[in-house]
Scaffold this motif. Structure first.
Motif, PDB file in Angstrom:
ATOM      1  N   THR A 296       0.851  -1.194   0.000  1.00 15.41           N
ATOM      2  CA  THR A 296       0.000   0.000   0.000  1.00 15.41           C
ATOM      3  C   THR A 296       0.882   1.238   0.000  1.00 15.41           C
ATOM      4  O   THR A 296       1.751   1.372   0.859  1.00 15.41           O
ATOM      5  CB  THR A 296      -0.905   0.013   1.249  1.00 15.41           C
ATOM      6  OG1 THR A 296      -1.702  -1.185   1.259  1.00 15.41           O
ATOM      7  CG2 THR A 296      -1.813   1.235   1.223  1.00 15.41           C
ATOM      8  N   PRO A 297       0.702   2.157  -0.958  1.00 20.49           N
ATOM      9  CA  PRO A 297       1.535   3.364  -0.973  1.00 20.49           C
ATOM     10  C   PRO A 297       1.356   4.167   0.313  1.00 20.49           C
ATOM     11  O   PRO A 297       0.269   4.202   0.897  1.00 20.49           O
ATOM     12  CB  PRO A 297       1.012   4.143  -2.190  1.00 20.49           C
ATOM     13  CG  PRO A 297       0.342   3.124  -3.042  1.00 20.49           C
ATOM     14  CD  PRO A 297      -0.230   2.108  -2.102  1.00 20.49           C
ATOM     15  N   PRO A 298       2.424   4.826   0.796  1.00 17.96           N
ATOM     16  CA  PRO A 298       2.298   5.651   2.006  1.00 17.96           C
ATOM     17  C   PRO A 298       1.324   6.797   1.778  1.00 17.96           C
ATOM     18  O   PRO A 298       1.306   7.414   0.718  1.00 17.96           O
ATOM     19  CB  PRO A 298       3.734   6.155   2.221  1.00 17.96           C
ATOM     20  CG  PRO A 298       4.400   6.003   0.910  1.00 17.96           C
ATOM     21  CD  PRO A 298       3.772   4.844   0.241  1.00 17.96           C
ATOM     22  N   TRP A 299       0.494   7.073   2.803  1.00 21.68           N
ATOM     23  CA  TRP A 299      -0.534   8.101   2.667  1.00 21.68           C
ATOM     24  C   TRP A 299      -0.324   9.282   3.618  1.00 21.68           C
ATOM     25  O   TRP A 299      -1.098  10.227   3.610  1.00 21.68           O
ATOM     26  CB  TRP A 299      -1.910   7.488   2.909  1.00 21.68           C
ATOM     27  CG  TRP A 299      -2.097   6.948   4.308  1.00 21.68           C
ATOM     28  CD1 TRP A 299      -2.659   7.577   5.369  1.00 21.68           C
ATOM     29  CD2 TRP A 299      -1.687   5.668   4.795  1.00 21.68           C
ATOM     30  NE1 TRP A 299      -2.643   6.780   6.470  1.00 21.68           N
ATOM     31  CE2 TRP A 299      -2.051   5.584   6.145  1.00 21.68           C
ATOM     32  CE3 TRP A 299      -1.049   4.571   4.208  1.00 21.68           C
ATOM     33  CZ2 TRP A 299      -1.794   4.459   6.931  1.00 21.68           C
ATOM     34  CZ3 TRP A 299      -0.798   3.451   4.980  1.00 21.68           C
ATOM     35  CH2 TRP A 299      -1.179   3.405   6.330  1.00 21.68           C
ATOM     36  N   LEU A 300       0.717   9.250   4.450  1.00 17.93           N
ATOM     37  CA  LEU A 300       1.009  10.345   5.376  1.00 17.93           C
ATOM     38  C   LEU A 300       2.419  10.867   5.107  1.00 17.93           C
ATOM     39  O   LEU A 300       3.337  10.094   4.818  1.00 17.93           O
ATOM     40  CB  LEU A 300       0.907   9.875   6.838  1.00 17.93           C
ATOM     41  CG  LEU A 300      -0.471   9.415   7.331  1.00 17.93           C
ATOM     42  CD1 LEU A 300      -0.358   8.914   8.764  1.00 17.93           C
ATOM     43  CD2 LEU A 300      -1.480  10.546   7.247  1.00 17.93           C
ATOM     44  N   ASP A 301       2.602  12.186   5.227  1.00 18.72           N
ATOM     45  CA  ASP A 301       3.939  12.743   5.081  1.00 18.72           C
ATOM     46  C   ASP A 301       4.881  12.219   6.164  1.00 18.72           C
ATOM     47  O   ASP A 301       6.098  12.160   5.963  1.00 18.72           O
ATOM     48  CB  ASP A 301       3.877  14.275   5.165  1.00 18.72           C
ATOM     49  CG  ASP A 301       3.151  14.876   3.968  1.00 18.72           C
ATOM     50  OD1 ASP A 301       2.984  14.153   2.962  1.00 18.72           O
ATOM     51  OD2 ASP A 301       2.754  16.051   4.038  1.00 18.72           O
ATOM     52  N   ALA A 302       4.309  11.826   7.329  1.00 21.14           N
ATOM     53  CA  ALA A 302       5.141  11.326   8.419  1.00 21.14           C
ATOM     54  C   ALA A 302       5.806   9.999   8.079  1.00 21.14           C
ATOM     55  O   ALA A 302       6.731   9.569   8.767  1.00 21.14           O
ATOM     56  CB  ALA A 302       4.306  11.170   9.690  1.00 21.14           C
ATOM     57  N   HIS A 303       5.328   9.312   7.032  1.00 18.14           N
ATOM     58  CA  HIS A 303       5.959   8.057   6.618  1.00 18.14           C
ATOM     59  C   HIS A 303       7.294   8.285   5.914  1.00 18.14           C
ATOM     60  O   HIS A 303       8.046   7.341   5.702  1.00 18.14           O
ATOM     61  CB  HIS A 303       5.035   7.289   5.661  1.00 18.14           C
ATOM     62  CG  HIS A 303       3.778   6.795   6.309  1.00 18.14           C
ATOM     63  ND1 HIS A 303       2.609   6.568   5.604  1.00 18.14           N
ATOM     64  CD2 HIS A 303       3.488   6.489   7.601  1.00 18.14           C
ATOM     65  CE1 HIS A 303       1.672   6.136   6.425  1.00 18.14           C
ATOM     66  NE2 HIS A 303       2.175   6.086   7.634  1.00 18.14           N
ATOM     67  N   PHE A 304       7.591   9.534   5.535  1.00 21.87           N
ATOM     68  CA  PHE A 304       8.757   9.816   4.694  1.00 21.87           C
ATOM     69  C   PHE A 304       9.904  10.399   5.522  1.00 21.87           C
ATOM     70  O   PHE A 304       9.698  11.074   6.525  1.00 21.87           O
ATOM     71  CB  PHE A 304       8.385  10.811   3.578  1.00 21.87           C
ATOM     72  CG  PHE A 304       7.504  10.212   2.520  1.00 21.87           C
ATOM     73  CD1 PHE A 304       8.053   9.669   1.366  1.00 21.87           C
ATOM     74  CD2 PHE A 304       6.131  10.181   2.681  1.00 21.87           C
ATOM     75  CE1 PHE A 304       7.251   9.131   0.398  1.00 21.87           C
ATOM     76  CE2 PHE A 304       5.309   9.641   1.707  1.00 21.87           C
ATOM     77  CZ  PHE A 304       5.881   9.102   0.564  1.00 21.87           C
ATOM     78  N   GLU A 305      11.129  10.116   5.059  1.00 22.98           N
ATOM     79  CA  GLU A 305      12.342  10.692   5.624  1.00 22.98           C
ATOM     80  C   GLU A 305      13.094  11.397   4.499  1.00 22.98           C
ATOM     81  O   GLU A 305      13.075  10.948   3.360  1.00 22.98           O
ATOM     82  CB  GLU A 305      13.256   9.622   6.215  1.00 22.98           C
ATOM     83  CG  GLU A 305      12.554   8.605   7.116  1.00 22.98           C
ATOM     84  CD  GLU A 305      13.409   7.361   7.263  1.00 22.98           C
ATOM     85  OE1 GLU A 305      14.604   7.516   7.562  1.00 22.98           O
ATOM     86  OE2 GLU A 305      12.895   6.255   7.054  1.00 22.98           O
ATOM     87  N   LEU A 306      13.776  12.498   4.838  1.00 25.44           N
ATOM     88  CA  LEU A 306      14.569  13.226   3.854  1.00 25.44           C
ATOM     89  C   LEU A 306      15.906  12.521   3.649  1.00 25.44           C
ATOM     90  O   LEU A 306      16.615  12.227   4.608  1.00 25.44           O
ATOM     91  CB  LEU A 306      14.794  14.666   4.324  1.00 25.44           C
ATOM     92  CG  LEU A 306      15.643  15.542   3.413  1.00 25.44           C
ATOM     93  CD1 LEU A 306      14.906  15.792   2.097  1.00 25.44           C
ATOM     94  CD2 LEU A 306      15.967  16.864   4.088  1.00 25.44           C
TER      95      LEU A 306
END
Length: 312
Positions: free
Chosen positions: A126-136
């Motif tokens: 399932t593709p991530p749906w929250l910005d909090a799932h991402f890291e720079l």
């Protein structure tokens, strides 16, 4: 009457409750335990993106080099550079933005400029749906360059001011010479050629699905045969810009007007027409290119076959 001092008081009433005594068996309350620290996120290994520049408005396949910290299946989202957050990464996620065998297809980026990379390492389809799932991914960036369209027009020269009226002179004085016209503006600097991919590019036999890998950025021939330029506009493939071989992109093969091109020259020739190099073969599209090799936008894998032996 009260009993005299020292005399015993009245006996306790058996039906009366015993006097309240605070319990000494309840242990004192302990302070709440501190919450466990957040899980440690490992740092990314140094990440190199090939090619480092892509044309605006076109989907492009990228190779993620030295991405030791990126597992297969990670989700990659490119955002305009400017801060150290991944705000908007879930919304900007492309439909083919999942890393597979060090490769990912970046969605068309409309604005030219520099883009940062945000990564979501979710163990799910399932593709991530929250910005909090991402890291720079610090230090990883992608440059998007303008892509000229068929309606591009030549730049207008800078406007010049009205000629200066010479001051009035006495009748006996000769008229002054006319003012010297300003020198013409210098010709525009030609754009830099597209950088050659690190692991090389794939070429196709013009009349079949036979392919080979070219790792020499200055190559215009392979195995003794020329390599021609062919361009695509989405899924439409071109070897010429009209129905006439007089308008072949690199000139008709076998004629004196055929032009040998490197991969970078072929890529820039397509960009000047508003197209890109194709990721497949345009066989049967004219110009006699079925007899030679043709350039593509496909990238060679990191382990490539050695170049062919020189012709005998």
């Amino acid at each position: 009457p009260f009993p005299p001092d020292g005399a015993p008081g009245p006996p306790p009433n058996p039906s009366s409750p015993p006097p309240y005594q605070p319990s000494m068996c309840t242990p004192p309350m302990s302070p709440p335990a501190a919450s466990p620290p957040p899980p440690c996120i490992p740092q990314f290994a140094p990440i190199l993106i090939e090619p480092p520049r892509v044309p605006a408005g076109h989907a492009t396949e990228l190779i993620i080099v030295n991405g030791g910290g990126l597992p297969d299946g990670a989700w990659l989202s490119f955002l305009p550079a400017g801060d150290a957050t991944c705000s908007g990464a879930a919304f900007a996620l492309g439909p083919e933005a999942r890393l597979e065998r060090d490769r990912v297809t970046v969605q068309p980026l409309a604005g030219a400029g520099r883009y940062k990379l945000c990564v979501a390492r979710l163990a799910t389809d399932t593709p991530p749906w929250l910005d909090a799932h991402f890291e720079l991914a610090a230090g990883a960036s992608l440059s998007v360059v303008p892509s000229c369209t068929k309606t591009c027009s030549a730049q207008n020269p800078p406007p010049t001011g009205p000629p200066t009226t010479p001051p009035a002179t006495p009748p006996t004085s000769p008229p002054p010479p006319p003012p010297t016209p300003p020198p013409p503006p210098p010709p525009p600097t030609p754009p830099a050629l597209a950088p050659f991919p690190l692991h090389g590019v794939v070429i196709f036999d013009g009349d079949s699905d036979t392919e080979a890998c070219v790792q020499d950025s200055s190559a215009t021939r392979y195995d003794g045969k020329a390599i021609a330029a062919q361009c695509c506009d989405g899924s439409t493939c071109y070897r010429r810009t009209s129905n006439s071989n007089a308008d072949c992109i690199a000139g008709p093969w076998g004629s004196t007007s055929f032009e040998y091109t490197t991969w970078a020259e072929a890529s820039d020739r397509c960009a000047a027409l508003g197209y890109t190099l194709c990721n497949g073969n345009c066989k049967g599209k004219g110009c006699s290119y079925n007899s030679i090799w043709v350039w593509t936008s496909k990238l060679c894998s990191s382990v490539s076959s050695p170049p062919p032996p020189p012709p005998t």
